[in-house]
Design an enzyme around this catalytic site. Sequence first.
Site, PDB file in Angstrom:
ATOM      1  N   LYS A  11       0.845  -1.194   0.000  1.00 34.18           N
ATOM      2  CA  LYS A  11       0.000   0.000   0.000  1.00 34.18           C
ATOM      3  C   LYS A  11       0.878   1.240   0.000  1.00 34.18           C
ATOM      4  O   LYS A  11       2.056   1.224   0.379  1.00 34.18           O
ATOM      5  CB  LYS A  11      -0.936   0.026   1.206  1.00 34.18           C
ATOM      6  CG  LYS A  11      -0.251   0.003   2.590  1.00 34.18           C
ATOM      7  CD  LYS A  11       0.221   1.342   3.091  1.00 34.18           C
ATOM      8  CE  LYS A  11       0.884   1.234   4.461  1.00 34.18           C
ATOM      9  NZ  LYS A  11       1.628   2.462   4.849  1.00 34.18           N
ATOM     10  N   LEU A 100       5.489   0.509   3.303  1.00 35.78           N
ATOM     11  CA  LEU A 100       4.586  -0.058   2.299  1.00 35.78           C
ATOM     12  C   LEU A 100       3.634  -1.105   2.874  1.00 35.78           C
ATOM     13  O   LEU A 100       2.848  -1.704   2.142  1.00 35.78           O
ATOM     14  CB  LEU A 100       5.398  -0.666   1.152  1.00 35.78           C
ATOM     15  CG  LEU A 100       6.274   0.323   0.374  1.00 35.78           C
ATOM     16  CD1 LEU A 100       7.144  -0.409  -0.643  1.00 35.78           C
ATOM     17  CD2 LEU A 100       5.425   1.386  -0.308  1.00 35.78           C
ATOM     18  N   SER A 104       1.855  -6.034   7.610  1.00 31.67           N
ATOM     19  CA  SER A 104       0.407  -5.967   7.856  1.00 31.67           C
ATOM     20  C   SER A 104      -0.361  -6.671   6.755  1.00 31.67           C
ATOM     21  O   SER A 104      -1.346  -7.372   7.010  1.00 31.67           O
ATOM     22  CB  SER A 104      -0.032  -4.498   7.950  1.00 31.67           C
ATOM     23  OG  SER A 104       0.555  -3.854   9.056  1.00 31.67           O
ATOM     24  N   SER A 105       0.081  -6.482   5.515  1.00 34.82           N
ATOM     25  CA  SER A 105      -0.573  -7.141   4.385  1.00 34.82           C
ATOM     26  C   SER A 105      -0.446  -8.654   4.485  1.00 34.82           C
ATOM     27  O   SER A 105      -1.408  -9.389   4.245  1.00 34.82           O
ATOM     28  CB  SER A 105       0.036  -6.660   3.070  1.00 34.82           C
ATOM     29  OG  SER A 105      -0.549  -7.321   1.969  1.00 34.82           O
ATOM     30  N   ASP A 137      -2.771  -0.962  10.312  1.00 40.08           N
ATOM     31  CA  ASP A 137      -2.927  -1.103   8.864  1.00 40.08           C
ATOM     32  C   ASP A 137      -3.625  -2.403   8.448  1.00 40.08           C
ATOM     33  O   ASP A 137      -4.084  -2.516   7.313  1.00 40.08           O
ATOM     34  CB  ASP A 137      -1.551  -1.074   8.170  1.00 40.08           C
ATOM     35  CG  ASP A 137      -0.891   0.286   8.237  1.00 40.08           C
ATOM     36  OD1 ASP A 137      -1.571   1.261   8.618  1.00 40.08           O
ATOM     37  OD2 ASP A 137       0.303   0.384   7.908  1.00 40.08           O
TER      38      ASP A 137
END
Length: 280
Positions: A11, A100, A104-105, A137
């Site tokens: 992100k 980026l 968390s992703s 996030d």
Amino acid sequence: MKKYLFLSPAKLNLVLQVLGRREDGYHNIYTIFQKIDLFDEIEIKKGVPDFRLEFITKGINIPLEENLVYKAYVKFKQAFNLRENHHITIKKTIPIGAGLGGGSSNAATVLKGLAYIYGIDQQTPVLYDIAKELGADVPFFLSPYATALGEGIGEVLTPYPTFSAWYLLICPDFEISTKWAYQNLGLTKSKNPVYYSTEHSPWRQPQGLINDFKALVFEKFPFLKELEAQLKACGCCAVGLSGTGPTIFGVFEKELPFYVYEALKKKFRKVRVFLVQNLE
């Protein structure tokens, strides 16, 4: 044994304003999240005798109990009373500690992946409760939104229009601690955000792409100023800092900046350069 493959996107924070410190030690923010087509690959194997978490990359030395992916996995198994074990392999492409959202992703993608495997609704409130416990996030990555306004600590999400663009990312070979950035921001009192309209792209609005960490981070790492100047000289319509950095990005609306991408890769050999687009 059966295996499943999932993509875990990065992100950008197109905008990031820190509004004040909360009693729980967190900070209220106003941010615009944008998912981009820079991905880690996550493989989950089901029907194995023991648990295993493997990263295909360099530079991850986080103890297992502190790893967000492991925490997500344990919380999911507890919430849905799963007894099966899994092998999770993560092939990293998203730079670590770069603003980026890779960690968390990865955590959110494991939650969504396990939900898919076991036929659980990926938007169930139980998963969002887990995501909120893991980090600010993570709820955005769990959400179906490609672009969202994030408030509270980032977990209060409102859909925001996606404005198509190419983003040229420059990722220096050092990390910036989010904890250090917040501790040194020098916030003395709470404030109201500078709001962004949904009628125009954030970079076309008069206030530009506000990031409250930019002055602090650029003073600490003057090399970022040089990178920003290079992006501006290449004809992008705006330059921003993602998260607390150190990744900076140039926004290109009209033409694919492939030649700019190639030129910057040759000029700055000690940084990582990515040419990406927004997800929709």
